[in-house]
Motif scaffolding. Sequence first.
Motif, PDB file in Angstrom:
ATOM      1  N   GLN A 222       0.815  -1.271  -0.078  1.00  0.00           N
ATOM      2  CA  GLN A 222      -0.025   0.024  -0.061  1.00  0.00           C
ATOM      3  C   GLN A 222       0.855   1.267  -0.021  1.00  0.00           C
ATOM      4  O   GLN A 222       0.616   2.177  -0.674  1.00  0.00           O
ATOM      5  CB  GLN A 222      -1.008   0.137   1.208  1.00  0.00           C
ATOM      6  N   SER A 223       1.913   1.218   0.619  1.00  0.00           N
ATOM      7  CA  SER A 223       2.951   2.520   1.042  1.00  0.00           C
ATOM      8  C   SER A 223       3.599   2.660  -0.264  1.00  0.00           C
ATOM      9  O   SER A 223       4.210   3.619  -0.533  1.00  0.00           O
ATOM     10  CB  SER A 223       3.726   2.194   2.127  1.00  0.00           C
ATOM     11  N   LYS A 225       2.328   3.096  -3.161  1.00  0.00           N
ATOM     12  CA  LYS A 225       1.502   4.131  -4.012  1.00  0.00           C
ATOM     13  C   LYS A 225       1.094   3.684  -5.447  1.00  0.00           C
ATOM     14  O   LYS A 225       0.793   4.347  -6.129  1.00  0.00           O
ATOM     15  CB  LYS A 225       2.122   5.600  -4.042  1.00  0.00           C
ATOM     16  N   ASN A 254      -7.422   5.254  -4.495  1.00  0.00           N
ATOM     17  CA  ASN A 254      -6.537   5.422  -5.710  1.00  0.00           C
ATOM     18  C   ASN A 254      -5.785   4.123  -5.968  1.00  0.00           C
ATOM     19  O   ASN A 254      -4.838   4.034  -6.765  1.00  0.00           O
ATOM     20  CB  ASN A 254      -5.659   6.530  -5.381  1.00  0.00           C
ATOM     21  N   GLN A 255      -5.989   3.067  -5.292  1.00  0.00           N
ATOM     22  CA  GLN A 255      -5.306   1.518  -5.744  1.00  0.00           C
ATOM     23  C   GLN A 255      -6.242   0.588  -5.829  1.00  0.00           C
ATOM     24  O   GLN A 255      -7.381   0.693  -5.325  1.00  0.00           O
ATOM     25  CB  GLN A 255      -4.614   1.112  -4.433  1.00  0.00           C
TER      26      GLN A 255
END
Length: 407
Positions: A222-223, A225, A254-255
């Motif tokens: 997740q980090s 981006k 946004n992912q």
Amino acid sequence: MTTRKLLAGGSAVIFSLMALAAAGHALAQDSDVYKVGILTDMSGPYSAMGGPGSVVAAKMAIEDCMKAECKGMKIELLTADHQNKADIGASKAREWIDRDKVDAIADLTNSSVALAVQRLIRDKGGIAMYSGPATTVLTNAECAPNGFHWMFDTYSQAAGAAAALTKMGQKSWYFVTVDYAFGQSLEKDAGDVVKSLGGTVVGSIRHPLNASDLSSFLLQAQSSKAQVIGLANGGQDTVNAIKQARSFGVGTKNQRLAALLVFLSDVHALGLNDAQGLIYTDGFYWDFDNDTRAFSKRFEALDKGNKPTMVHAGVYSSVYHYLKAAAATKSHDWKVVTQKMREIPIHDAVMRNASIRPDGRVIHDMYLYQVKTPAESKAPWDYLKLLSTIPAQQAFKPMDASCSLAK
């Protein structure tokens, strides 16, 4: 569990097959018994997509062949649990070939086990038909004239979901990958597809097989981006990853979370609330047409109400095709039988436009599906909607020059 019995009631299945053959046909002598072994994960992370259901599918293939091409044949079905360990799988396969004179081994869920068995049969003979493992190495660097990769592989999965999402503009990817041959192959093939379409792979992280807690891996993804977090794993690992990702909010906003290898059993385990919206490639869906519905209804009655996965469908198709070739040749010689397997068409209830390439890859139509929302589902197991069909010639990687059979 012994390998000579088939779960509960296994001996009765063998007896019923023998009785069926005896009805108007003399049984073959013991030396003429055709033996098929199902080597699978019976209780681990891949047991829902393969496991006991693969034994059910093999029983169905034997019963169907005994009513048609295999009348008069004596057929025995053996089963064993490889425990997802290559040494255990290879040891059992060696015992079956050397001591029990098993003619063909099917399923072989787990890529490391499959590769170990592939090396074994290249030396010792016999026939292996892989519907559970995914690594493409089985049909390139490690190809064998007596090894057939039946249902799906890492390329077929990447060619569908990864390509579709990248074309939709989801161009930066980060992979959470199970750390062995299958996961590495799935990550590579998906990454290659992404990059070929102008996307980028910003990173990856690997986790152990059958990991119960994947939160740290998912949070690292997740980090990153990245627009897409690609899950390059399967079975219970995929189920755990999706559930934990939903609980942590990974793959939202946004992912996007993309599971590259999903089975119907995974969707069932997740439930539509967690699985809805997933896009993935599958080689078989029970509700595709009248033939698949009839096949699945029979399977469901034998497997505690479960619908078959593409692994189960592949076991059925591969075992039936092998038995048809054995019946046509009346031979136990793997060279004779595999030649006939390549000659006769693959035609059954589960495969569409199927054929065997020289490298042992069985190509057939694959399908891009999206998991329905709870509101869209109208009945039990009504989980998927078809987005597109991927024709057989496009669904699988072209023959690799590293396979001597492709030259």
